[in-house]
Design an enzyme around this catalytic site. Structure first.
Site, PDB file in Angstrom:
ATOM      1  N   GLU A  92       4.861  63.108  11.264  1.00 41.15           N
ATOM      2  CA  GLU A  92       3.851  62.392  10.998  1.00 41.15           C
ATOM      3  C   GLU A  92       2.938  62.838   9.488  1.00 41.15           C
ATOM      4  O   GLU A  92       2.481  61.969   8.767  1.00 41.15           O
ATOM      5  CB  GLU A  92       2.621  62.611  12.045  1.00 41.15           C
ATOM      6  CG  GLU A  92       2.957  61.898  13.352  1.00 41.15           C
ATOM      7  CD  GLU A  92       3.685  63.037  14.158  1.00 41.15           C
ATOM      8  OE1 GLU A  92       3.471  62.898  15.474  1.00 41.15           O
ATOM      9  OE2 GLU A  92       4.483  63.872  13.969  1.00 41.15           O
ATOM     10  N   CYS A 129       1.309  65.293  18.603  1.00 42.14           N
ATOM     11  CA  CYS A 129       0.888  66.552  19.104  1.00 42.14           C
ATOM     12  C   CYS A 129      -0.457  66.542  19.098  1.00 42.14           C
ATOM     13  O   CYS A 129      -1.294  66.263  18.155  1.00 42.14           O
ATOM     14  CB  CYS A 129       1.680  67.650  18.958  1.00 42.14           C
ATOM     15  SG  CYS A 129       1.030  68.234  17.007  1.00 42.14           S
ATOM     16  N   ALA A 175      39.888  69.170  21.893  1.00 43.63           N
ATOM     17  CA  ALA A 175      40.767  68.245  21.261  1.00 43.63           C
ATOM     18  C   ALA A 175      41.701  68.789  22.155  1.00 43.63           C
ATOM     19  O   ALA A 175      42.227  69.828  22.289  1.00 43.63           O
ATOM     20  CB  ALA A 175      40.975  68.731  19.665  1.00 43.63           C
ATOM     21  N   ALA A 188      52.983  75.739  24.274  1.00 40.83           N
ATOM     22  CA  ALA A 188      53.426  77.057  24.991  1.00 40.83           C
ATOM     23  C   ALA A 188      53.272  78.143  24.487  1.00 40.83           C
ATOM     24  O   ALA A 188      53.037  79.595  24.878  1.00 40.83           O
ATOM     25  CB  ALA A 188      54.821  76.922  25.744  1.00 40.83           C
ATOM     26  N   ARG A 211      28.973  69.542  14.321  1.00 37.96           N
ATOM     27  CA  ARG A 211      28.751  70.852  14.341  1.00 37.96           C
ATOM     28  C   ARG A 211      27.332  70.851  13.474  1.00 37.96           C
ATOM     29  O   ARG A 211      26.324  71.530  13.699  1.00 37.96           O
ATOM     30  CB  ARG A 211      29.573  71.564  13.666  1.00 37.96           C
ATOM     31  CG  ARG A 211      30.776  72.226  14.509  1.00 37.96           C
ATOM     32  CD  ARG A 211      31.645  72.815  13.556  1.00 37.96           C
ATOM     33  NE  ARG A 211      32.884  73.257  14.660  1.00 37.96           N
ATOM     34  CZ  ARG A 211      34.127  74.197  14.094  1.00 37.96           C
ATOM     35  NH1 ARG A 211      33.692  74.538  12.643  1.00 37.96           N
ATOM     36  NH2 ARG A 211      34.763  74.735  14.801  1.00 37.96           N
ATOM     37  N   ASP A 239      42.431  82.343  18.035  1.00 38.21           N
ATOM     38  CA  ASP A 239      42.439  81.399  16.894  1.00 38.21           C
ATOM     39  C   ASP A 239      41.754  82.068  15.743  1.00 38.21           C
ATOM     40  O   ASP A 239      41.839  81.449  14.515  1.00 38.21           O
ATOM     41  CB  ASP A 239      41.819  80.364  17.306  1.00 38.21           C
ATOM     42  CG  ASP A 239      42.491  79.234  18.483  1.00 38.21           C
ATOM     43  OD1 ASP A 239      43.625  79.688  18.684  1.00 38.21           O
ATOM     44  OD2 ASP A 239      41.782  78.547  19.033  1.00 38.21           O
ATOM     45  N   GLY A 270      37.351  77.889  25.025  1.00 42.40           N
ATOM     46  CA  GLY A 270      38.716  77.587  25.614  1.00 42.40           C
ATOM     47  C   GLY A 270      38.495  77.251  27.195  1.00 42.40           C
ATOM     48  O   GLY A 270      37.488  77.043  27.605  1.00 42.40           O
ATOM     49  N   THR A 296      38.762  78.695  30.091  1.00 43.97           N
ATOM     50  CA  THR A 296      38.224  79.777  30.712  1.00 43.97           C
ATOM     51  C   THR A 296      36.558  79.307  30.658  1.00 43.97           C
ATOM     52  O   THR A 296      35.805  79.366  31.686  1.00 43.97           O
ATOM     53  CB  THR A 296      38.480  81.131  30.513  1.00 43.97           C
ATOM     54  OG1 THR A 296      39.942  81.441  30.831  1.00 43.97           O
ATOM     55  CG2 THR A 296      37.807  81.877  31.527  1.00 43.97           C
TER      56      THR A 296
END
Length: 345
Positions: free
Chosen positions: A57, A80, A159, A169, A189, A205, A275, A277
């Site tokens: 504002e 506010c 992804a 693998a 992000r 990674d 990941g 887990t």
């Protein structure tokens, strides 16, 4: 005479303004504001500055100047009525002489709520609830969830191939998704307060977890990088510990402890990039609020899946997702969905 169409058009503009500051205002909400002069013409607009700076504002009033007198303020969140790092927005609106205030969503925080009543008592005409659903589902959504629940809103992004693998693998994973998806991830992000991974992802990674521009240069805004490292396995030369952005290493594997620590640091929107887990632990704790999946038209047949153990033993216990969006990004498919949790959880 009140022009409802003009109110709606101005609120849509305010929503766009709010969207431009996602990830840059926490712990304050990303709010947009538009000032119409007494003739109903656009006089000024603004959005919330980083914490400690002016609210939306005040930014819009500054842009409008004297034209705000007798005009209308359109705001995505109820102004506010308290003094924090800055003064009450209600006082700024009254000092500017606005005749009317239109806002979308009531402020749920006890210390800041009541601005609408304060303005009414001072003789300002107030209209609440204009495009409330759109505002609550837009830039304000993570912040509203965070202040109501006491923990950050969590978006889980991953992804994967069409058979659900996030790596081969041999654990190679670069690149499963295409360039359009990767560019979209960097935009994502840039709209959050923090990015979280587990130590396993760092070891496998060595990600930098930064926001990069199309030319691969570092963006101006970098979210907090968070690593869950209960066993202190992250090496000191890991890229996530470089000086490209601030990093917080938490020696816990408990999602709710981590989320409480992040909320206390002002994080309101957390991007989970860990990941299988870590993702499974967050899902089992019912601490995932949004899922963004980038599915590549590839099949691997082996390798780690996107989601690890999540406390689901039978098909009846499967977590149901409500799909909000399906789109194409190059050759990939992007799906945005929300877990449907039982009431009270």
């Amino acid at each position: 005479m009140i022009d409802a169409d003009a109110d709606t058009a101005a609120m849509l503009r305010a929503l766009l303004m709010a969207d431009t500051v996602r990830g840059r205002t926490s712990p304050n909400p990303p709010v947009g504001a538009v000032i119409l002069d007494a003739a109903g013409e656009l006089a000024g607009e603004g959005a919330t500055a980083p914490a400690g700076g002016p609210h939306a504002e005040v930014m819009a009033l500054h842009a409008a100047g004297e034209r705000a007198k007798g005009g209308t303020a359109i705001v995505t969140l109820e102004p506010c009525a308290h003094t924090g790092r800055t003064g009450p927005c209600t006082e700024a609106l009254l000092a500017a002489g606005v005749a009317r205030v239109v806002y979308a969503v009531d402020d749920p925080t006890p210390e800041a709520a009541g601005g609408g009543d304060t303005l009414r008592e001072a003789g300002v005409a107030v209209t609440a609830g204009v495009l409330a659903h759109e505002a609550a589902a837009g830039a304000l959504r993570p912040w509203l969830h965070a202040v109501r629940s006491g923990r950050p809103f969590v978006t889980w992004k991953y992804a994967a191939t069409l058979d659900g693998r996030v790596a081969a693998a041999d654990y190679t994973s670069r690149w499963i998704s295409g360039p359009a998806s990767r560019a979209d991830v960097h935009e994502l992000r840039g709209r959050v307060d923090a990015i979280l991974v587990g130590s396993g992802t760092v070891l496998a990674d060595d990600p930098q977890l930064t926001v990069r521009n199309r030319d691969e240069s570092l963006a101006g805004h970098q979210p907090l990088r968070v690593v869950l490292d209960r066993r202190r396995r992250v090496p000191p030369d890991a890229r996530v510990l470089d000086d490209a952005a601030e990093t917080l290493v938490l020696d816990t594997a408990v999602p709710r402890f981590a989320l409480k620590a992040l909320f206390d640091r002002g994080v309101r929107h957390l991007l989970l990039e860990g990941g299988p887990t870590v993702a499974g632990a967050f899902l089992e704790a019912r601490c995932i609020d949004e899922v963004i999946s980038y599915l590549a038209p590839k099949l691997l047949g082996a390798g780690p899946h996107a989601l690890g153990e999540a406390g689901v033993g039978t098909i009846a216990e499967a977590v149901t997702l409500e799909v909000d969006e399906v789109s194409r990004l190059g050759e990939d498919v992007k799906i945005v969905a929300r877990p449907v949790w039982p009431e009270g959880e």
